[in-house]
Design a protein around this motif. Structure first.
Motif, PDB file in Angstrom:
ATOM      1  N   MET A   1       0.465  -1.252   0.009  1.00 34.33           N
ATOM      2  CA  MET A   1      -0.185   0.277  -0.261  1.00 34.33           C
ATOM      3  C   MET A   1       1.159   0.853   0.061  1.00 34.33           C
ATOM      4  O   MET A   1       0.469   2.357  -0.062  1.00 34.33           O
ATOM      5  CB  MET A   1      -0.790  -0.215   1.272  1.00 34.33           C
ATOM      6  CG  MET A   1      -2.195   0.744   0.957  1.00 34.33           C
ATOM      7  SD  MET A   1      -2.922   0.906  -0.527  1.00 34.33           S
ATOM      8  CE  MET A   1      -4.332   1.519   0.122  1.00 34.33           C
ATOM      9  N   ILE A   2       2.031   1.194   0.604  1.00 29.63           N
ATOM     10  CA  ILE A   2       3.023   2.664   1.212  1.00 29.63           C
ATOM     11  C   ILE A   2       3.765   2.660  -0.667  1.00 29.63           C
ATOM     12  O   ILE A   2       3.695   3.058  -0.883  1.00 29.63           O
ATOM     13  CB  ILE A   2       3.920   2.202   2.431  1.00 29.63           C
ATOM     14  CG1 ILE A   2       3.277   2.101   3.246  1.00 29.63           C
ATOM     15  CG2 ILE A   2       4.920   3.308   2.092  1.00 29.63           C
ATOM     16  CD1 ILE A   2       3.757   1.532   4.435  1.00 29.63           C
ATOM     17  N   THR A   5       1.153   4.333  -2.878  1.00 20.54           N
ATOM     18  CA  THR A   5       1.519   5.761  -2.724  1.00 20.54           C
ATOM     19  C   THR A   5       2.270   6.179  -2.999  1.00 20.54           C
ATOM     20  O   THR A   5       2.225   7.777  -3.353  1.00 20.54           O
ATOM     21  CB  THR A   5       1.250   6.179  -0.984  1.00 20.54           C
ATOM     22  OG1 THR A   5      -0.234   5.105  -0.556  1.00 20.54           O
ATOM     23  CG2 THR A   5       0.448   7.380  -0.642  1.00 20.54           C
ATOM     24  N   ALA A   6       3.564   6.023  -2.820  1.00 20.30           N
ATOM     25  CA  ALA A   6       4.683   6.875  -2.884  1.00 20.30           C
ATOM     26  C   ALA A   6       4.244   6.493  -4.527  1.00 20.30           C
ATOM     27  O   ALA A   6       5.250   7.531  -5.406  1.00 20.30           O
ATOM     28  CB  ALA A   6       5.716   5.689  -3.201  1.00 20.30           C
ATOM     29  N   CYS A   8       2.020   6.760  -7.184  1.00 16.08           N
ATOM     30  CA  CYS A   8       0.885   8.262  -6.976  1.00 16.08           C
ATOM     31  C   CYS A   8       2.091  10.046  -6.504  1.00 16.08           C
ATOM     32  O   CYS A   8       1.739  10.582  -7.567  1.00 16.08           O
ATOM     33  CB  CYS A   8      -0.505   7.779  -6.467  1.00 16.08           C
ATOM     34  SG  CYS A   8      -1.028   6.753  -7.101  1.00 16.08           S
ATOM     35  N   LEU A   9       2.418  10.181  -5.817  1.00 18.42           N
ATOM     36  CA  LEU A   9       3.089  11.298  -5.056  1.00 18.42           C
ATOM     37  C   LEU A   9       4.772  11.318  -5.947  1.00 18.42           C
ATOM     38  O   LEU A   9       4.703  12.339  -7.179  1.00 18.42           O
ATOM     39  CB  LEU A   9       3.825  10.916  -3.893  1.00 18.42           C
ATOM     40  CG  LEU A   9       2.491  11.216  -2.686  1.00 18.42           C
ATOM     41  CD1 LEU A   9       3.532  11.162  -1.860  1.00 18.42           C
ATOM     42  CD2 LEU A   9       1.499  12.519  -2.537  1.00 18.42           C
TER      43      LEU A   9
END
Length: 84
Positions: A1-2, A5-6, A8-9
């Motif tokens: 999950m992390i 997110t990374a 996407c950023l």
């Protein structure tokens, strides 16, 4: 999950990657008239006496001082113009 997110950023940060440099012409600001105006010459008294000679020296040194102040102001204005 992390990791998701990374990613996407990271994708959003790569959008800021394309920057464009645009040069804008700045109008030249003319020097003030009082800096380029002619400094008045003191008149030479006739007849020349010792006292009149001293007064003339004071007037000449005063005119020279004004010229030097004007030149210093012109140099300062040129420095400001070059830094912009």
């Amino acid at each position: 999950m992390i990791a998701l997110t990374a990613l996407c950023l990271l994708a959003q940060l790569s959008g800021c990657n394309s920057t464009r440099t645009v040069y804008v012409k700045v109008p030249v600001v003319p020097l003030p008239y009082n800096l380029t105006a002619e400094t008045s010459q003191p008149s030479i008294p006739n007849p020349m006496t010792w006292g009149a000679s001293l007064d003339l020296n004071v007037s000449l040194l005063s005119a020279l001082g004004q010229c030097n102040r004007d030149k210093a102001d012109i140099r300062e204005a040129e420095k400001k113009r070059a830094s912009q």
